[in-house]
Scaffold this motif. Structure first.
Motif, PDB file in Angstrom:
ATOM      1  N   ASP A 212       0.258  -2.450   1.849  1.00 50.87           N
ATOM      2  CA  ASP A 212       1.240  -1.618   2.523  1.00 50.87           C
ATOM      3  C   ASP A 212       2.503  -2.433   2.824  1.00 50.87           C
ATOM      4  OD1 ASP A 212       1.986   0.821   3.497  1.00 50.87           O
ATOM      5  OD2 ASP A 212       1.401   0.326   5.558  1.00 50.87           O
ATOM      6  N   ILE A 213       2.279  -3.633   3.368  1.00 52.98           N
ATOM      7  CA  ILE A 213       3.418  -4.510   3.680  1.00 52.98           C
ATOM      8  C   ILE A 213       4.217  -4.804   2.410  1.00 52.98           C
ATOM      9  CG2 ILE A 213       4.056  -6.844   4.435  1.00 52.98           C
ATOM     10  CD1 ILE A 213       1.590  -6.727   6.307  1.00 52.98           C
ATOM     11  N   GLY A 214       3.463  -5.095   1.334  1.00 47.71           N
ATOM     12  CA  GLY A 214       4.099  -5.395   0.055  1.00 47.71           C
ATOM     13  C   GLY A 214       4.982  -4.256  -0.428  1.00 47.71           C
TER      14      GLY A 214
ATOM     15  N   ASN B  17       6.209  -1.779   1.322  1.00 45.52           N
ATOM     16  CA  ASN B  17       7.325  -1.567   2.241  1.00 45.52           C
ATOM     17  C   ASN B  17       8.468  -2.521   1.924  1.00 45.52           C
ATOM     18  OD1 ASN B  17       6.729   0.583   3.830  1.00 45.52           O
ATOM     19  ND2 ASN B  17       5.499  -0.618   5.278  1.00 45.52           N
ATOM     20  N   TYR B  18       8.058  -3.763   1.665  1.00 49.38           N
ATOM     21  CA  TYR B  18       9.050  -4.778   1.345  1.00 49.38           C
ATOM     22  C   TYR B  18       9.790  -4.405   0.059  1.00 49.38           C
ATOM     23  CZ  TYR B  18      11.039  -9.229  -0.024  1.00 49.38           C
ATOM     24  OH  TYR B  18      11.904 -10.212  -0.418  1.00 49.38           O
ATOM     25  N   LEU B  19       8.985  -3.982  -0.941  1.00 50.34           N
ATOM     26  CA  LEU B  19       9.548  -3.594  -2.224  1.00 50.34           C
ATOM     27  C   LEU B  19      10.522  -2.429  -2.046  1.00 50.34           C
ATOM     28  CD1 LEU B  19       8.730  -4.895  -4.918  1.00 50.34           C
ATOM     29  CD2 LEU B  19       7.380  -2.845  -5.390  1.00 50.34           C
TER      30      LEU B  19
ATOM     31  N   ASN C 116      12.145  -1.538   0.698  1.00 49.28           N
ATOM     32  CA  ASN C 116      13.344  -1.976   1.406  1.00 49.28           C
ATOM     33  C   ASN C 116      14.260  -2.777   0.496  1.00 49.28           C
ATOM     34  OD1 ASN C 116      12.687  -0.761   3.777  1.00 49.28           O
ATOM     35  ND2 ASN C 116      11.530  -2.534   4.532  1.00 49.28           N
ATOM     36  N   PHE C 117      13.619  -3.525  -0.394  1.00 46.16           N
ATOM     37  CA  PHE C 117      14.398  -4.360  -1.302  1.00 46.16           C
ATOM     38  C   PHE C 117      15.269  -3.503  -2.212  1.00 46.16           C
ATOM     39  CE2 PHE C 117      14.804  -6.547  -5.407  1.00 46.16           C
ATOM     40  CZ  PHE C 117      15.461  -7.709  -4.984  1.00 46.16           C
TER      41      PHE C 117
ATOM     42  N   ASN D 277      16.026  -0.274  -1.767  1.00 47.29           N
ATOM     43  CA  ASN D 277      16.772   0.765  -1.071  1.00 47.29           C
ATOM     44  C   ASN D 277      18.250   0.401  -0.955  1.00 47.29           C
ATOM     45  OD1 ASN D 277      17.130   3.158   0.131  1.00 47.29           O
ATOM     46  ND2 ASN D 277      16.179   2.607   2.085  1.00 47.29           N
TER      47      ASN D 277
ATOM     48  N   THR E  47      -2.198  -9.576   8.918  1.00 48.91           N
ATOM     49  CA  THR E  47      -1.662  -8.390   8.250  1.00 48.91           C
ATOM     50  C   THR E  47      -1.578  -7.193   9.172  1.00 48.91           C
ATOM     51  OG1 THR E  47      -3.836  -7.681   7.494  1.00 48.91           O
ATOM     52  CG2 THR E  47      -2.612  -9.125   6.030  1.00 48.91           C
TER      53      THR E  47
END
Lengths: 152, 649, 123
Positions: B304-306, B308-310, B312-313, B315, C86
């Motif tokens: 999920d974090i990954g 989200n980061y992707l 945001n990157f 966006n 996490t």
């Protein structure tokens, strides 16, 4: 004596005589190792009494009761519960039930292998003679005692 | 040049372990054409030659009654592999010989691998392979997949047999009447051109053993044969010949029988106990579920974090607004939402593999068989249903080993009614908004209804929709084995990969489609999007339940994954985690919320589940049937609950 | 092993104690300990079939379930640390007694299997 597999009591064994299925199903059972002439033993009871697990040589096979009814075995000795017995001489084969029940029977000189004489059986209420003492068991208890008929 | 090698054997003889050792990770799984049986193919190199290894289903006989047997028989007839490795169990040699004899009757180049020889040795059993080898004129190898014994010799034998091309003559000495039958039958076959390619002696013996049902024998031939011979008498003569032949071989090749007790009996003594057996079953299931949760949820969070980061990157990096939204919200968001389930999937596969390979599964089936039999299911199905409460995808994939195809089909289509973990968040926001006082009771009702739905649906489907033969449910309780980590890793990796390959495309297309519906025509204004129009379109049939278009949209989005229903509500109502309770209370009543909970329980399975249904049933027809079926049932239940709710609420 | 009765009583009461110590910690662990203790006590109790390995079987299966508990606890602990990073989870507890119990049961299990291998030859 020839009886269906489903009538075996736990721990009992017999020789497979015949399978009364239609050809295709019969072939399947044979391929799994249920071959006439082999010795088969009833080894595990399920929580609901059905299905049953049998052992043939090194093989354990689970069979449902309605299929086990169609497989016939020859048993050299018939084992039944005291509840089903008719008057006659029997040998105790197995006592099911807890520690206390077995202790109690031990005090009456009833252990595995002792000889008893069933006098009468009134709908499961069984009177029997052992060591010249007459004892009566109710239906629930006589169900827990498995006996082997002695031919005399 | 590539040699094609087939590997065949009874279930639970360690066939897959041998396959894994020989091929390593160079393997893939697929389906056999036209049926739902799993096909495993691997490859290896030996002495400069390429070998293709095909893992045939584990079967007891080539009677071709079940799909498994049909696949194996047809493969052996049509593909004529360069060598067939028959894997036998050293502790159960006699039974394996039955299948071997059928292979030899087909006149195929066979190699016999007597596996688990280490177990036989530790029990003091001694087997002399040379007697079997001489009598049947085939190479016989003693192997142990666990201790890596005899694998090189096996490869060498395969190599030799495959290179030789000609099949050594095997003259079995049948009785006179069987010989004359074979003679007559083969002569008659000359008249039929289309049977030219088959082995004549095999066709005769196959007819003798299995009758005319499973092979297209010409009727005129059958009539002639039946008028000339007493088939039933010949058949039993043939079977008796075979049994005595097999047992004479076994008698001469088993030098020492070994002791008779086994660890299996000791473990079974407790594991099949009336009370303890069931309790241990509960512990095993609980173990799988708790651990899946404990292991998978941090990993899911990581994914999920990954994503989200992707998101945001990317966006704002793309100047075209709709393309930006497509990539960020549609593809990254949508695929991420589904990929979150991947850890759960792999971990469940891993434990499922453990239960399967350790040999525990048949014991579990034995314990609960009676409970589900009334619904046309077997004890084996029970485990798959329970898995369905975690996630439908591995649950449906776990039905693979159910031998009865009718039962299996009914189960595949019914498992989505098992309330998977993704539905829980939806129940929770609805329950906390409307039934704060009776939360536990409602949840209990939902789960009880879910079990009942699965069982009843399995029964109803088997009565009305799915045809198939009744096969007696008879399984073997194999010896317990400690699964190797390598085998488990391969097991879950293969299944996970297979799922991703097959389902990935469908999931991606479906999520993009959903994004299209929510984005257009008014640039990301959900309230005036196509989705909203569809939601409004359905209002006439949902309004009487108290569901307005906002609810309808959330339900449509929920097809991506059920938990999306909850997040869609937040987007559409434009509130956060805190405000959702009041916002929901504005648009729903208690009655309609209750109906909604039950609708969410039963309606359309998520895309991942749908694609796994497509993959396992091997047909689009059943996928669309499932869509229509679950939607109808869910709508009926929602109406029913709304009606009943009217009395109590 | 001789003195199987004493071993079974030991396993039964120890696991019962563990069950109540962990009643609030984790429901899987609680149920598993209850199961182990039932396995041990029933092993003491009924022996209807007069099978020579009856008590050994109960010791061994009790041991296997205990190993499951140990494996569970260890994995839970390790992935608990992952969750700290996490998912902002709480720092996992290190329950030394659960590991010690599983270790003890492992020793008993190995002893019992060796005993079976020796005496089983003659059966």
């Amino acid at each position: 004596m020839i009886i269906p597999l489903s009538s075996l009591k736990i721990g009992m064994n017999g020789i497979i005589i015949r399978l009364e299925f239609e050809e295709s199903i019969k072939e399947r059972f044979i391929a799994m190792g249920i071959i006439p002439g082999k010795k088969i033993t009833y080894v595990h009871e399920s929580p609901f009494g059905d299905p049953m697990v049998f052992k043939i040589e090194d093989n354990k096979i689970m069979i449902r009761k309605n299929e086990a009814e169609k497989i016939f075995v020859d048993v050299t000795e018939e084992i039944l519960s005291l509840e089903e017995s008719t008057p006659g001489v029997y040998k105790i084969f197995l006592i099911k039930g807890g520690l206390f029940f077995r202790k109690e029977l031990e005090n009456l000189n009833i252990v595995n292998g002792s000889i008893i004489n069933v006098i009468n059986n009134h709908f499961g209420k069984v009177s029997l003679k052992v060591n010249n003492k007459t004892i009566t068991f109710g239906k629930g208890r006589s169900k827990k005692i498995l006996v082997k008929k002695l031919n005399k | 040049m590539t040699f094609e090698i087939a590997i065949i054997g009874n279930p639970n003889v360690g066939k897959t372990s041998i396959f894994n050792i020989i091929t390593g990770s160079r393997q893939y799984i697929a389906n056999w054409p036209g049926v739902t049986v799993e096909k495993k193919v691997g490859s290896f190199k030996y002495k400069g030659h390429h070998f293709k290894l095909v893992d045939l289903p584990g079967i007891y006989t080539l009677s071709a009654q079940s799909d498994d047997e049909k696949v194996a028989r047809d493969y052996l007839i049509n593909e004529s592999p360069d060598a067939v490795v028959v894997v036998a169990d050293s502790l159960n040699l006699e039974r394996s010989m039955y299948l071997l004899m059928q292979i030899l009757e087909m006149n195929l180049p066979a190699v016999l691998a007597i596996n688990s020889i280490d177990e036989a040795q530790s029990k003091g059993k001694i087997i002399n392979p040379s007697f079997i080898s001489k009598t049947l004129n085939i190479p016989v190898v003693l192997t142990s997949a666990k201790k890596l014994i005899g694998i090189d010799i096996l490869l060498e034998s395969i190599h030799k047999v495959a290179e030789k091309k000609s099949i050594p003559v095997r003259n079995f000495i049948y009785t006179e009447s069987i010989n004359s039958f074979i003679e007559h039958f083969s002569n008659k076959l000359e008249e039929y051109d289309f049977l030219k390619s088959y082995d004549k002696r095999w066709l005769a013996l196959y007819y003798l053993e299995f009758g005319s049902k499973n092979f297209h024998y010409p009727e005129t031939l059958i009539e002639d044969i039946n008028s000339q011979f007493d088939i039933n008498k010949l058949k039993s003569e043939f079977m008796n010949w075979k049994f005595s032949f097999i047992s004479s071989i076994i008698k001469s090749s088993v030098i020492e029988k070994g002791r008779s007790w086994a660890m299996r009996d000791i473990l079974d003594h407790v594991m099949t106990h009336k009370v303890l057996g069931l309790l241990i079953y509960v512990v095993a299931l609980y173990f799988v579920f708790s651990l899946t949760f404990n292991i998978a949820s941090p990993l899911s969070d990581l994914i999920d974090i990954g994503f989200n980061y992707l998101g945001n990157f990317f966006n704002g990096k793309i100047p075209i607004p709709w393309l930006n939204s497509l990539i960020v919200d549609g593809i990254i968001g949508g695929v991420g939402g589904v990929l979150i389930f991947i850890p759960q999937l792999f971990v469940l596969f891993f434990f499922m593999g453990f239960l399967e390979e350790s040999g525990y599964l048949p014991r579990a089936a034995f314990l609960v068989d009676k409970l589900v039999r009334k619904f046309g299911l077997s004890g084996r199905s029970f485990m798959s249903i329970i898995l369905g409460f975690g996630c439908s995808v591995p649950a449906i994939m776990s039905t693979k080993t159910i031998a009865n195809k009718k039962e299996r089909m009914a189960l595949i289509l019914s498992i989505p009614f098992a309330s998977c973990s993704a539905r829980l968040p939806v129940y929770i926001i609805l329950i906390s908004a409307f039934f704060d006082k009776n939360a536990a009771t409602i949840l209990l009702f939902v789960y009880i209804s879910s079990i009942l739905l699965v069982l009843l649906s399995a029964k109803i489907l088997q009565i009305f929709f799915i045809k198939g033969e009744e096969v007696p449910f008879t399984i073997e309780l194999p010896r317990f084995r400690m699964p190797t980590f390598r085998n488990l890793a391969l097991y879950s990796w293969n299944r996970g990969k297979h799922f991703l390959e097959k389902a990935g495309g469908i999931i991606l297309i479906a999520t993009i489609f959903i994004w299209l519906l929510s984005y257009f025509p008014n640039n990301n204004d959900i309230s005036h999007s196509y989705a909203a129009y569809i939601g409004k379109f359905f209002e006439p049939i949902t309004l009487h339940l108290g569901w307005n278009w906002q609810t309808n949209i959330s339900l449509i989005f929920g097809a991506v994954a059920k938990e999306v229903v909850a997040s869609s509500y937040m987007t559409i109502l434009n509130v956060g985690q805190e405000g959702i309770t009041y916002a929901l209370q504005d648009i729903l009543t208690q009655r309609s919320a209750l109906a909604l909970i039950f609708f969410v329980l039963a309606y359309i399975p998520c895309f991942a589940t749908l694609s796994v249904i497509r993959q396992e049933t091997n047909s689009w027809k059943w996928l669309f049937f499932e869509l229509f079926y679950t939607l109808t049932i869910a709508y009926l239940i929602a109406n029913f609950v709304y009606l009943i709710g009217g009395i109590f609420l | 092993m001789k003195n199987k009765k004493i071993i079974l009583i030991l396993i039964g009461s120890l696991s019962l104690l563990m069950a109540f110590l962990n009643i609030k910690y984790d429901s899987f662990i609680f149920i598993s300990y209850i199961t182990v203790s039932l396995i041990a006590f029933i092993g003491l109790w009924e022996d209807i079939k007069n099978i020579w390995y009856h008590k050994s079987a109960h010791i061994i299966v009790g041991g296997i379930v205990s190993l499951l508990i140990g494996a569970y606890e260890l994995l839970k602990y390790l992935f608990g640390w992952l969750a700290v990073y996490t998912s902002e989870g709480n720092i996992p507890e290190f329950k030394i007694f659960i590991y010690l119990f599983s270790l003890l049961m492992l020793i008993i299990l190995i002893q019992e299997i060796n005993y079976l291998k020796k005496t089983g030859e003659n059966k």
